[in-house]
Design a protein around this motif. Structure first.
Motif, short mmCIF file in Angstrom:
data_model
loop_
_atom_site.label_atom_id
_atom_site.label_comp_id
_atom_site.label_asym_id
_atom_site.label_seq_id
_atom_site.Cartn_x
_atom_site.Cartn_y
_atom_site.Cartn_z
N VAL A 32 1.32 6.66 -12.91
CA VAL A 32 -0.17 6.87 -13.42
C VAL A 32 -0.82 5.89 -13.45
O VAL A 32 -0.33 4.72 -14.09
N ILE A 33 -1.71 5.32 -12.38
CA ILE A 33 -2.35 4.02 -12.30
C ILE A 33 -3.91 4.14 -12.42
O ILE A 33 -4.74 4.89 -11.92
N TYR A 34 -4.47 3.19 -13.11
CA TYR A 34 -5.76 2.85 -13.38
C TYR A 34 -6.09 1.50 -12.88
O TYR A 34 -5.62 0.71 -13.69
N LEU A 35 -6.71 1.15 -11.86
CA LEU A 35 -7.11 -0.17 -11.51
C LEU A 35 -8.53 -0.48 -11.33
O LEU A 35 -9.32 0.22 -10.89
N SER A 36 -8.77 -1.66 -11.97
CA SER A 36 -10.01 -2.28 -11.84
C SER A 36 -10.20 -3.67 -11.36
O SER A 36 -9.11 -4.21 -10.86
N GLY A 37 -11.35 -4.33 -11.33
CA GLY A 37 -11.50 -5.57 -10.89
C GLY A 37 -11.25 -5.70 -9.52
O GLY A 37 -11.47 -4.93 -8.52
N GLU A 38 -10.51 -6.70 -9.19
CA GLU A 38 -10.02 -7.33 -7.82
C GLU A 38 -8.60 -6.98 -7.48
O GLU A 38 -8.11 -7.55 -6.51
N SER A 39 -8.12 -5.90 -8.40
CA SER A 39 -6.54 -5.74 -8.43
C SER A 39 -6.20 -5.29 -6.73
O SER A 39 -6.90 -4.70 -6.06
N ASN A 40 -5.10 -5.91 -6.39
CA ASN A 40 -4.70 -5.70 -5.13
C ASN A 40 -3.08 -5.33 -5.30
O ASN A 40 -2.12 -5.91 -5.48
N VAL A 41 -2.68 -3.84 -5.31
CA VAL A 41 -1.61 -3.26 -5.61
C VAL A 41 -0.88 -2.56 -4.28
O VAL A 41 -1.64 -1.70 -3.80
N ASP A 42 0.35 -3.13 -3.96
CA ASP A 42 1.06 -2.13 -3.07
C ASP A 42 2.34 -1.61 -3.78
O ASP A 42 3.28 -2.23 -4.05
N LEU A 43 2.39 -0.22 -4.05
CA LEU A 43 3.37 0.41 -4.65
C LEU A 43 4.10 1.36 -3.73
O LEU A 43 3.37 2.46 -3.36
N GLY A 44 5.22 1.17 -4.09
CA GLY A 44 6.21 2.33 -3.13
C GLY A 44 7.14 3.08 -3.97
O GLY A 44 7.08 2.95 -4.97
N GLY A 45 7.89 3.59 -3.20
CA GLY A 45 8.96 4.35 -3.91
C GLY A 45 9.88 5.02 -2.69
O GLY A 45 9.33 5.68 -1.89
N GLY A 46 11.14 4.83 -2.68
CA GLY A 46 12.11 5.02 -1.54
C GLY A 46 13.12 5.92 -2.33
O GLY A 46 13.89 5.45 -3.04
N VAL A 47 13.69 7.20 -1.62
CA VAL A 47 14.74 7.80 -1.95
C VAL A 47 15.73 8.20 -0.81
O VAL A 47 15.17 8.65 0.28
N THR A 48 16.97 7.89 -1.16
CA THR A 48 17.94 8.52 -0.02
C THR A 48 18.58 9.51 -0.63
O THR A 48 19.29 9.24 -1.74
N ILE A 49 18.63 10.64 -0.09
CA ILE A 49 19.25 11.60 -0.84
C ILE A 49 20.89 11.98 0.17
O ILE A 49 20.77 12.25 1.38
N LYS A 50 21.86 11.74 -0.67
CA LYS A 50 23.27 11.75 0.17
C LYS A 50 23.83 12.83 -0.68
O LYS A 50 24.92 13.61 0.02
N GLY A 51 23.77 13.44 -1.79
CA GLY A 51 24.23 14.39 -2.43
C GLY A 51 23.65 15.57 -2.28
O GLY A 51 22.64 15.89 -2.55
N PRO A 52 24.77 16.71 -2.01
CA PRO A 52 24.19 18.08 -1.37
C PRO A 52 23.33 18.49 -2.83
O PRO A 52 23.91 18.45 -3.94
#
Lengths: 401, 241
Positions: free
Chosen positions: A256-276
């Motif tokens: 949950v993101i609220y950005l103001s001003g000159e903010s420079n945000v690079d936000l990710g998320g990676g998931v590897t699913i190996k379990g059935p």
């Protein structure tokens, strides 16, 4: 894990895959003055959800620059949770170092390499086997000295069949107008354990933040990762990686993101699913205003049958100069997995505004109601009083909107 | 209560209402029939003051005040309310919170609680985000609860009976009939199912953006059921000539 010094030195020149590249020589690594636990510092911690006076927490950890000012577990929870500095944990258990730099590569980029070379503090939180605690463990990491780099390594282990909530707040003191936060966090969710980890970030226009997070979830384990980022920050680049290693394991990340001003945000998320039979869900709700820029990345790779993955990115743009990019990526290496994504970015929908006005709300009331709705945290599954506290922090940040 | 005089409305370049005249007296309930796309919803939008619906000529008078140029929320505060046919989803806003704010914190009042109870809006629905994943019936009930929470003198119902199963239709119909006592209303209905529960005093047919005729609700509904709207075209052209 043994660190190869030569390789670390080489990695010091490697920019991150994403985000603004920083010159690490412009920060200092040693604080110029000693920090004491004074009122203005305690208040700042409160503003990111960590109430150091709270009686209803399992324990608290508080680090300012390199100094750990507080680390205490309430006596009645000593059999449930261990809390200490990472240095103490390395000293105490010979297996701790083996779990470090295991889920994050120290050679990944200049930030991981720098943090590996300059580590000073960080917490070790271990929820013991079969123990379930429903009130939170809280931690706060605060930058105090001007131009300081905080290189922290956190290790969290939720042992088999355990359950806990951890709330962490990261921020800076108003004295510090420039600073770099490098927080390495590795989280192990063992078999059938359930961990809810909530992080509140509130920075300032001179602060750069490069957290690196790795998570491993074993069979039947559940990881809930909530991230609340509020206000202006110079730059953040983060890409928490999760491995769903065991069958029927689950990760749900909720930004949950609220950005103001000159903010420079690079936000990710990676998931590897190996379990059935495992499930991954990456959700981001963001509101950007002024000249703030957000890149919201998400990636799910499924390698096992009976799995599900979903990426959702909803963004609200409140100013013509603000910007959001959504970059979802899905890869399935198995026919029996269901991967989906949805992204919706734009200004507040006219139809929603009209709808609320047709219920008697003025235009500004309707706008703020809709923006506030975007920053809803009720699906994070937080303990009620924490939810209330974060809600009021959001309320406070949004004041004057 | 409501008087519409020679109203012409456009959406973009398109004329959606032309020369509409309508008057609803205090305490009267009227029904508006008409085929799909004839302009029934456009009339509701124009009365509410939707920014995309531009009045190019004519006037809308509510309680003796010319509201043609008035912002939507001020019209509502004067004492009107509407239920929409396709309301948008409001992520992150709970029905409970919205009803509470609409009613100025009167959610705990007996009247509103009774209404919520009567419409069988349970705690689960109250805690859900407005219109997100709601069924057809839930949307209609949620619209009704919001409209009545405003305690208006004039109600505009846009298709309160479309996409609703029989059980919910009865719930909605009975609640509407009870709550409409002493109030004025305009009910838009395509197939007229809601009229099993509510007896309007007057009916109008909208056809191609015009009020084609006015009359007795039951007679008109019978006529429409038998003959459809085909004869409206003839009727309008006869009037014109």
């Amino acid at each position: 894990m043994h660190l190869d010094e030569e390789e670390l030195s080489r990695a010091l020149d490697k920019p991150a895959d994403y985000g603004l590249d920083l010159d690490l020589s412009s920060y200092i690594t040693e604080p110029k003055e000693e920090v004491k636990l004074e009122e203005s510092i305690v208040r700042r911690a409160y503003e990111v959800g960590v109430d150091l006076s709270r009686k209803d927490s399992v324990g608290s950890f508080f680090q300012v620059d390199h100094s750990v000012l507080l680390k205490a577990i309430q006596k009645k929870f000593e059999k449930d949770v261990e809390l200490m500095t990472i240095e103490e944990a390395i000293e105490k258990y010979d297996w701790v170092e083996g779990l470090m730099w295991n889920l994050i590569s120290p050679y990944k980029d200049k930030y991981t390499a720098f943090a590996a070379k300059n580590r000073r503090g960080g917490y070790f939180i271990r929820i013991l086997e079969g123990r379930r605690v429903y009130i939170p463990v809280q931690a706060c990491l605060l930058l105090y000295s001007p131009s300081i780099t905080q290189c922290i390594h956190n290790l969290i282990i939720a042992e088999e069949n355990s359950e806990a909530h951890i709330i962490t707040g990261c921020t800076h003191h108003i004295k510090s107008v420039k600073g770099l936060h490098l927080g390495m966090t590795e989280i192990y969710v063992r078999r059938n354990a359930k961990l809810s980890f909530t992080m509140v970030h509130k920075w300032g226009p001179g602060m750069d933040v490069r957290p690196r997070t790795g998570m491993l979830v074993e069979e039947g384990g559940t990881m809930l990762y909530n991230y609340v980022l509020l206000g202006e920050v110079k730059s953040i680049q983060s890409y928490p990686m999760t491995m769903l290693a065991g069958s029927n394991s689950r990760i749900s990340t909720n930004n949950v993101i609220y950005l103001s001003g000159e903010s420079n945000v690079d936000l990710g998320g990676g998931v590897t699913i190996k379990g059935p039979g495992s499930k991954a869900e990456l959700l981001t709700n963001s509101v950007v205003t002024d000249r703030a820029k957000l890149v919201s990345r998400g990636s799910i790779v499924s390698e096992a049958p009976g799995t599900k993955g979903h990426i959702s990115c909803r963004g609200l743009i409140l100013s013509d100069k603000a910007e959001i990019s959504a970059v979802p990526s899905l890869t399935s290496k198995n026919a029996d997995s269901e991967l989906t994504h949805e992204a919706a970015i734009g200004k507040i929908a006219e139809e929603q505004l009209f709808y609320l006005r047709s219920r008697g709300f003025r235009l500004d009331e309707a706008e703020s109601l809709l923006v506030r709705g975007f920053l809803d945290i009720s699906s994070m599954g937080l303990p009620k009083h924490i939810e209330k506290m974060i809600d009021s922090i959001i309320e406070q940040t949004m004041k004057g909107f | 209560m409501l008087k519409i005089e020679r109203l012409y409305v456009t959406v973009g370049e398109r004329l959606v209402l032309s020369d509409v005249n309508l008057e609803i007296a205090e305490g009267e309930v009227h029904v508006l029939f008409g085929p799909n796309g004839s302009g029934k919803s456009s009339l509701v939008m124009a009365i509410l003051g939707h920014p995309s619906y531009k009045v190019i000529s004519g006037r809308i008078i509510f309680k003796g005040i010319d509201i043609t140029e008035m912002p939507t929320e001020e019209r509502i505060r004067l004492g009107m309310a509407a239920t929409l046919q396709h309301p948008p989803k409001l992520h992150g806003i709970r029905l409970k919170e919205l009803l509470n704010r609409i009613s100025d914190g009167r959610l705990r009042d007996d009247g509103l609680l009774r209404l919520i109870d009567k419409l069988r809006i349970n705690e689960d629905l109250l805690n859900r985000h407005v219109n997100v994943g709601f069924s057809g019936g839930e949307i209609k009930k949620c619209e009704l609860a919001q409209a009545f929470a405003l305690n208006p003198d004039l109600l505009l119902f846009d298709e309160p009976d479309s996409g609703v199963d029989i059980e919910n239709l009865e719930l909605i119909g009975r609640a509407m009939s009870e709550l409409l006592v002493g109030k004025s209303a305009l009910i838009i209905t395509h197939h007229g199912h809601i009229l099993r529960y509510i007896k309007p005093v007057r009916a109008h047919i909208m056809f191609k953006g015009q009020i084609a005729c006015d009359g007795n609700p039951e007679e008109m509904l019978n006529q429409i059921s038998k003959n459809g709207y085909g004869w409206c075209e003839k009727c309008i052209s006869m009037k014109k000539s």
